[in-house]
Design a protein around this motif. Structure first.
Motif, PDB file in Angstrom:
ATOM      1  N   LEU A  57       0.834  -1.204   0.000  1.00  0.00           N
ATOM      2  CA  LEU A  57       0.000   0.000   0.000  1.00  0.00           C
ATOM      3  C   LEU A  57       0.872   1.259   0.000  1.00  0.00           C
ATOM      4  CD1 LEU A  57      -2.763  -1.132   2.521  1.00  0.00           C
ATOM      5  CD2 LEU A  57      -3.059  -0.756   0.062  1.00  0.00           C
ATOM      6  N   GLU A  58       1.928   1.256   0.818  1.00  0.00           N
ATOM      7  CA  GLU A  58       2.814   2.419   0.880  1.00  0.00           C
ATOM      8  C   GLU A  58       3.548   2.628  -0.440  1.00  0.00           C
ATOM      9  OE1 GLU A  58       5.314   1.844   4.269  1.00  0.00           O
ATOM     10  OE2 GLU A  58       3.755   2.419   5.697  1.00  0.00           O
ATOM     11  N   GLN A  59       3.971   1.534  -1.073  1.00  0.00           N
ATOM     12  CA  GLN A  59       4.665   1.652  -2.355  1.00  0.00           C
ATOM     13  C   GLN A  59       3.741   2.171  -3.454  1.00  0.00           C
ATOM     14  OE1 GLN A  59       6.378  -2.232  -3.071  1.00  0.00           O
ATOM     15  NE2 GLN A  59       8.179  -1.806  -1.810  1.00  0.00           N
ATOM     16  N   ASN A  60       2.438   2.081  -3.212  1.00  0.00           N
ATOM     17  CA  ASN A  60       1.463   2.599  -4.170  1.00  0.00           C
ATOM     18  C   ASN A  60       0.810   3.892  -3.683  1.00  0.00           C
ATOM     19  OD1 ASN A  60       0.943   0.685  -6.615  1.00  0.00           O
ATOM     20  ND2 ASN A  60       1.242  -0.691  -4.862  1.00  0.00           N
ATOM     21  N   GLY A  61       1.497   4.604  -2.778  1.00  0.00           N
ATOM     22  CA  GLY A  61       1.055   5.929  -2.367  1.00  0.00           C
ATOM     23  C   GLY A  61      -0.058   5.969  -1.346  1.00  0.00           C
ATOM     24  N   MET A  62      -0.297   4.860  -0.649  1.00  0.00           N
ATOM     25  CA  MET A  62      -1.342   4.818   0.368  1.00  0.00           C
ATOM     26  C   MET A  62      -0.756   4.415   1.710  1.00  0.00           C
ATOM     27  SD  MET A  62      -4.354   2.880  -1.808  1.00  0.00           S
ATOM     28  CE  MET A  62      -3.178   1.861  -2.723  1.00  0.00           C
ATOM     29  N   ALA A  63      -1.502   4.681   2.761  1.00  0.00           N
ATOM     30  CA  ALA A  63      -1.117   4.233   4.093  1.00  0.00           C
ATOM     31  C   ALA A  63      -1.822   2.917   4.395  1.00  0.00           C
ATOM     32  CB  ALA A  63      -1.496   5.274   5.142  1.00  0.00           C
ATOM     33  N   TYR A  64      -1.286   2.183   5.340  1.00  0.00           N
ATOM     34  CA  TYR A  64      -1.894   0.913   5.760  1.00  0.00           C
ATOM     35  C   TYR A  64      -3.351   1.123   6.168  1.00  0.00           C
ATOM     36  CZ  TYR A  64      -2.543  -3.296   8.686  1.00  0.00           C
ATOM     37  OH  TYR A  64      -3.002  -4.465   9.251  1.00  0.00           O
ATOM     38  N   THR A  65      -3.623   2.255   6.788  1.00  0.00           N
ATOM     39  CA  THR A  65      -4.967   2.538   7.291  1.00  0.00           C
ATOM     40  C   THR A  65      -5.926   3.048   6.219  1.00  0.00           C
ATOM     41  OG1 THR A  65      -4.085   4.687   7.996  1.00  0.00           O
ATOM     42  CG2 THR A  65      -4.239   2.959   9.663  1.00  0.00           C
ATOM     43  N   ASP A  66      -5.427   3.262   4.998  1.00  0.00           N
ATOM     44  CA  ASP A  66      -6.308   3.719   3.916  1.00  0.00           C
ATOM     45  C   ASP A  66      -7.216   2.599   3.407  1.00  0.00           C
ATOM     46  OD1 ASP A  66      -5.485   6.335   3.919  1.00  0.00           O
ATOM     47  OD2 ASP A  66      -3.934   6.044   2.400  1.00  0.00           O
ATOM     48  N   ALA A  67      -6.820   1.360   3.663  1.00  0.00           N
ATOM     49  CA  ALA A  67      -7.653   0.209   3.295  1.00  0.00           C
ATOM     50  C   ALA A  67      -8.018  -0.543   4.568  1.00  0.00           C
ATOM     51  CB  ALA A  67      -6.902  -0.704   2.334  1.00  0.00           C
ATOM     52  N   ASN A  68      -8.976  -1.428   4.455  1.00  0.00           N
ATOM     53  CA  ASN A  68      -9.355  -2.268   5.593  1.00  0.00           C
ATOM     54  C   ASN A  68      -8.655  -3.617   5.445  1.00  0.00           C
ATOM     55  OD1 ASN A  68     -11.291  -0.267   6.470  1.00  0.00           O
ATOM     56  ND2 ASN A  68     -12.638  -1.011   4.837  1.00  0.00           N
ATOM     57  N   VAL A  69      -7.545  -3.781   6.144  1.00  0.00           N
ATOM     58  CA  VAL A  69      -6.777  -5.021   6.059  1.00  0.00           C
ATOM     59  C   VAL A  69      -7.338  -5.996   7.090  1.00  0.00           C
ATOM     60  CG1 VAL A  69      -4.497  -6.070   6.172  1.00  0.00           C
ATOM     61  CG2 VAL A  69      -4.750  -3.736   5.298  1.00  0.00           C
ATOM     62  N   LEU A  70      -7.906  -7.092   6.601  1.00  0.00           N
ATOM     63  CA  LEU A  70      -8.633  -8.027   7.455  1.00  0.00           C
ATOM     64  C   LEU A  70      -8.004  -9.411   7.418  1.00  0.00           C
ATOM     65  CD1 LEU A  70     -12.235  -7.037   6.291  1.00  0.00           C
ATOM     66  CD2 LEU A  70     -10.978  -6.138   8.267  1.00  0.00           C
ATOM     67  N   ASN A  71      -8.211 -10.145   8.491  1.00  0.00           N
ATOM     68  CA  ASN A  71      -7.653 -11.495   8.571  1.00  0.00           C
ATOM     69  C   ASN A  71      -8.516 -12.493   7.806  1.00  0.00           C
ATOM     70  OD1 ASN A  71      -5.649 -13.358   9.791  1.00  0.00           O
ATOM     71  ND2 ASN A  71      -7.464 -14.269  10.720  1.00  0.00           N
ATOM     72  N   ILE A  72      -7.849 -13.413   7.144  1.00  0.00           N
ATOM     73  CA  ILE A  72      -8.533 -14.524   6.492  1.00  0.00           C
ATOM     74  C   ILE A  72      -7.867 -15.810   6.964  1.00  0.00           C
ATOM     75  CG2 ILE A  72      -7.049 -14.431   4.436  1.00  0.00           C
ATOM     76  CD1 ILE A  72      -9.501 -15.342   2.792  1.00  0.00           C
ATOM     77  N   ALA A  73      -8.664 -16.796   7.321  1.00  0.00           N
ATOM     78  CA  ALA A  73      -8.112 -18.066   7.791  1.00  0.00           C
ATOM     79  C   ALA A  73      -7.349 -18.744   6.656  1.00  0.00           C
ATOM     80  CB  ALA A  73      -9.229 -18.974   8.287  1.00  0.00           C
ATOM     81  N   PRO A  74      -6.218 -19.386   6.968  1.00  0.00           N
ATOM     82  CA  PRO A  74      -5.416 -20.027   5.915  1.00  0.00           C
ATOM     83  C   PRO A  74      -6.210 -20.972   5.022  1.00  0.00           C
ATOM     84  CG  PRO A  74      -4.181 -19.968   7.954  1.00  0.00           C
ATOM     85  CD  PRO A  74      -5.568 -19.490   8.288  1.00  0.00           C
TER      86      PRO A  74
END
Length: 337
Positions: free
Chosen positions: A159-176
């Motif tokens: 996200l940072e490499q594409n000009g966004m912050a981690y908090t700009d998206a909703n990063v959610l857990n997914i079970a393996p």
């Protein structure tokens, strides 16, 4: 003749008894060690050591338990289900906010999700149905990843490499075990992926997904961690484990075709993907000078987004124990102590 036959039979029975006693003695002399491993290409040296008998050679009765993520592996060890574990340094960094009763013995695989020599690049698969046609469209969207693992950190870096912050998206857990069904899960708009096998599943689905590769390289390490109490009481076991892995490293360097076949069969990969997996995972036992720097960068990132206080950050050098590896492969210890 009968007397001679009796003597022969008694001699055979005596030899069998001696062999049985010796085998029993050998079995008793083996030191048991339970290894909690991430079930991926990064643990290949352990699979080699088991298959080629290197653990037994060095007096270790190794019991291997496999886990879908490094997070699960280290948690199992710390919960008393094992003595050693393998995970990325990010998993260990994040774990230090709650537990520090372990020691870091070595890096067992140097990895790079975007090795320039491979055809596979890690990044984000995004659903076209969610209106995502370029990386910036991920803002405000739900991105699936494995929280508390290296993929959480790499997703944030993406996200940072594409000009966004981690908090700009909703990063959610997914079970393996739910990752392969991500496309049909309405809770997620995108999925960050770096494993070769998962990439292989999603890449052909161009009718449903857009793919955005990681803009630049991101090296990291898979590290061997040992329970502190067990290590203190059984220091020689740690040395023997490292000796076994060093033998496995040398075997891997001298038996590439067999190594490729092992990886291919264990992880159900095609020849091309097995080759790419090995290019992205350097199977080497070391304690590199880059490891502390990587951990410091990750703790800085965590402090920025996870709001950890300075008083919660420990000195990582207190977790390092380079002595066992120095006994096995001294030239591989390059950190400044």
């Amino acid at each position: 003749m009968i007397k001679q036959n009796i003597i022969v039979i008694l001699t055979i029975l005596l030899c069998m008894g001696c062999n049985s006693a010796q085998n029993s003695k050998d079995a008793e002399s083996l030191q048991k060690a339970r290894l909690c491993l991430y079930n991926g290409e990064a643990s290949t040296l352990f699979f080699i050591a088991e298959q080629q008998g290197f653990f037994l050679k060095h007096g270790i009765d190794a019991e291997i338990a496999l886990y879908p993520t490094g997070r699960d592996a280290i948690n199992a060890m710390l919960n008393g289900d094992g003595h050693f574990s393998v995970s990325t340094e990010f998993v260990v960094v994040k774990k230090t906010f709650s537990r520090t009763d372990f020691k870091i013995l070595a890096s067992v695989t140097d990895a790079d999700i975007n090795n320039a020599s491979t055809k596979i690049s890690s990044g984000v698969f995004a659903k076209k149905s969610s209106g995502i046609s370029k990386p910036s469209d991920l803002k405000g969207k739900n991105i699936a990843t494995n929280i508390d693992t290296i993929t959480e950190f790499l997703c944030g870096v993406f996200l940072e490499q594409n000009g966004m912050a981690y908090t700009d998206a909703n990063v959610l857990n997914i079970a393996p075990n739910e990752r392969i069904n991500f496309v049909n899960n309405p809770d997620f708009d995108a999925f960050f992926v770096w494993e070769t096998s998962i990439f292989n599943i999603f890449k052909p689905q161009t009718d449903k997904l857009n793919y955005f590769p990681m803009p630049s390289s991101m090296p990291f390490h898979f590290i061997l961690v040992v329970d502190e109490k067990y290590h203190r009481e059984n220091p020689e076991v740690s040395v023997k484990i490292l000796k076994s892995l060093y033998d496995a490293e040398e075997w891997a360097q001298n038996n590439y075709e067999e190594l490729k076949q092992l990886v291919k069969e264990r992880f159900n990969l095609s020849d091309d993907y097995a080759v790419n997996a090995l290019k992205r995972h350097k199977l080497i036992i070391n304690f590199p000078y880059t490891l502390p720097r990587a951990m410091e960068n990750q703790i800085t990132w965590l402090s920025r987004y996870k709001h950890y206080g300075a008083d919660e950050i420990i000195n990582f050098s207190t977790l390092f124990d380079t002595a066992p590896l120095k006994r096995v492969k001294p030239s591989s210890v390059t950190i400044i102590e």
